[in-house]
Scaffold this active site. Structure first.
Site, PDB file in Angstrom:
ATOM      1  N   GLY A  82       0.798  -1.211   0.000  1.00  0.00           N
ATOM      2  CA  GLY A  82       0.000   0.000   0.000  1.00  0.00           C
ATOM      3  C   GLY A  82       0.834   1.265   0.000  1.00  0.00           C
ATOM      4  N   CYS A 170      10.503 -11.874  10.260  1.00  0.00           N
ATOM      5  CA  CYS A 170       9.393 -11.742   9.317  1.00  0.00           C
ATOM      6  C   CYS A 170       9.898 -11.666   7.876  1.00  0.00           C
ATOM      7  CB  CYS A 170       8.563 -10.516   9.660  1.00  0.00           C
ATOM      8  SG  CYS A 170       7.264 -10.147   8.452  1.00  0.00           S
ATOM      9  N   CYS A 266       5.706  -3.729  12.606  1.00  0.00           N
ATOM     10  CA  CYS A 266       4.381  -3.234  12.251  1.00  0.00           C
ATOM     11  C   CYS A 266       3.310  -3.633  13.256  1.00  0.00           C
ATOM     12  CB  CYS A 266       4.009  -3.716  10.855  1.00  0.00           C
ATOM     13  SG  CYS A 266       3.977  -5.515  10.670  1.00  0.00           S
TER      14      CYS A 266
END
Length: 417
Positions: A82, A170, A266
C-alpha cells in the site's frame, strides 16, 4: 464444484460474497457491489474486478484461500504494502503483474494500527492501485499464522531475557516463504517486492547485497532469505534512491507518491514495545540492579524492559553513567556498569554461512555500524572474532555478515564475550 465464501465488515456495515466454482470458472456468484458480473470468470479475472470497498474486501476473503492460476509466461507476483515502494515495483512489473498483499496481525490495542504496512487501510490502498490499472489483486489473511510465527517468538524472546528482532524473522523468513508459495500457486515465475536490496552473483551463486541507497538499505532485514530462493526474486528498486522512487511514482500520477513510510515492527501499531509486552502478560516485578561484581545498587521494575547498551531508565545514580550490561530472567536481575564494560570482541551466532568467508564486516544490530571480523564456522553457525570491540551486543539480535556488499551469512546472536 467448489463453493467459496467470504465476508467483510467496514464502518459498521457487513456484506458477504458466495461463489460456486466449476474447474477454473465461476459458474454462480452472489456478490453485490462489484462493477462486473463474476459468472464465467476465472479467479484470476475476478481478482481484477473493482467495486465498493466492502464488496472487494468480501470478494478477496472468498478467493484468497482458494486462489490458483495456470502458469503464464511473463506473470510476476508483486508484494504490495500500500506504500510508494511496492507501487513502483508494480509499475516496473508491467501488464503481466499480479498484486498480493499479506494481511498480518496488528495489536488491536495499539494507538495507531493504521500506520502498519499490513493494516486494513494498507490492503485497501494496494488493491485500489491494482484495480485502477486493470490488474488482479489477491489478499492473503495470515493474521493468525503471523502471530504464531513472529509475534509470539518476539514475546517469548523478551521473556527469556533476549532482545529479538521480529523484522528479520518476518522479512527474511515468514513473509518470503508465504509470498513465494503464493507466486507458485498463482502461476508466476517471479516475485517482485519494493525492498531496497540487490542480488549479485559471486562464484556462480546468487547472494543478497546492499542497496545503492545506504539510508534505505534493507539487506539486514532480508539476510535470512536462503540464497537458493533468489533466482525467483526481484528487487527492482535496489539500484536507486528513495527520492528517485518518489519522483517515479509522482510522474506516474500515483497517489501514494508522498505517503510516509510505515514504522518498524508493524504489529506494534506505533506503540513502544514495552507497553506492548505489558499487554502481552510480561509483568512489571521489582528486581535488583547490581554492579558487575554483585554490589546492590538499586531496584528496577522488570528485567525485560532493558537491553544491553541501554542507558535510559536504569534509575541508579553513581559517579559515572551506567549502562545495562545484561539481564538474568530467572532472578529478575539487571546487571549494569560503565560503557567500557559493554565491550565485546567474541560473538557466537546460531545461523548459517551463505558462502565461504574468512574476513567479513559484521553488523550486529540494525542501527549499529558494521565491524570487521574473522569468521570461524561452527556446527550450529559461526563464531566471530572482532577486530575492535562492539558495544551493546545482545543475545537474540540478528548478526549479518557482509563481504563487500554481499550478504555471506546471517544468524541469531547466542552469546558475546
Amino acid at each position: 464444484m467448489v463453493e467459496l465464501f467470504g465476508d467483510a465488515t467496514r464502518c459498521g456495515e457487513w456484506t458477504a460474497v458466495r461463489l460456486r466454482v466449476d474447474g477454473e470458472r465461476i459458474v454462480d456468484a452472489d456478490a453485490e457491489g462489484l462493477t462486473d458480473d463474476l459468472r464465467g470468470l476465472s479467479l484470476l479475472e475476478a481478482a481484477a474486478v473493482p467495486g465498493h470497498d466492502l464488496a472487494t474486501d468480501a470478494l478477496a476473503a472468498a478467493i484468497g484461500p482458494a486462489f490458483r492460476a495456470a502458469t503464464a509466461r511473463g506473470r510476476t507476483a508483486v508484494a504490495m504494502s500500500g506504500g510508494v515502494d511496492s507501487a513502483v515495483a508494480l509499475l516496473r512489473a508491467g501488464p503481466g503483474a499480479l498484486g498480493v498483499t499479506l494481511r498480518l496481525w496488528v495489536d488491536p490495542e495499539a494507538p495507531d494500527t493504521e500506520r502498519a504496512c499490513c493494516s486494513a487501510t494498507s490492503v485497501l490502498a494496494a488493491r485500489r492501485l491494482c484495480h485502477e490499472r486493470g490488474l488482479p489483486h489477491v489478499t492473503l489473511d495470515l493474521r493468525e499464522e503471523f502471530r504464531r510465527a513472529v509475534v509470539e517468538p518476539f514475546v517469548r524472546g523478551y521473556e527469556r531475557g533476549e532482545t529479538p528482532n521480529p523484522c528479520t524473522r518476518c522479512n527474511g523468513g515468514f513473509r518470503f516463504a508465504e509470498l513465494l508459495a503464493f507466486a507458485r500457486r498463482a502461476g508466476a515465475a517471479r516475485l517482485a517486492t519494493g525492498h531496497y536490496a540487490r542480488i549479485v552473483e559471486r562464484d556462480g551463486r546468487l547472494l543478497l547485497a546492499r542497496a545503492a541507497d545506504p539510508d534505505k538499505d534493507q539487506s539486514y532485514m532480508l539476510a535470512g532469505l536462503p540464497p537458493r530462493l533468489l533466482e525467483r526474486v526481484e528487487f527492482p528498486l535496489g539500484a536507486q534512491t528513495k527520492a528517485e522512487t518518489r519522483v517515479e511514482a509522482a510522474s506516474a500520477g500515483l497517489a501514494v507518491a508522498s505517503r510516509a513510510d510505515s514504522q518498524e515492527a508493524c504489529f506494534l501499531g506505533g506503540d513502544d514495545y514495552r507497553a506492548f509486552l505489558d499487554r502481552r502478560g510480561l509483568r512489571r516485578e521489582p528486581g535488583p540492579v547490581v554492579a558487575d561484581d554483585g554490589t546492590h545498587l538499586g531496584t528496577h521494575d522488570g528485567y525485560w524492559r532493558f537491553t544491553p547498551g541501554q542507558r535510559k531508565g536504569i534509575g541508579v545514580a553513581t559517579g559515572e553513567p551506567l549502562y545495562a550490561l545484561r539481564t538474568h530472567a530467572a532472578t529478575n536481575t539487571l546487571v549494569v556498569g560503565p560503557r567500557g564494560a559493554l565491550a565485546r570482541d567474541r560473538v557466537t551466532v546460531r545461523g548459517r554461512l551463505h558462502a565461504p568467508a574468512a574476513r567479513v564486516e559484521a553488523k550486529l544490530r540494525y542501527r549499529s555500524p558494521a565491524v570487521a571480523a574473522a569468521v570461524e564456522p561452527t556446527a550450529r553457525g559461526f563464531r566471530l572474532s572482532l577486530d575492535e570491540p562492539a558495544y551493546g551486543v545482545a543475545p537474540g539480535q540478528t548478526a549479518v555478515l557482509y563481504e563487500d556488499d554481499a550478504v555471506v551469512g546471517a544468524g541469531t546472536v547466542l552469546a558475546a564475550a
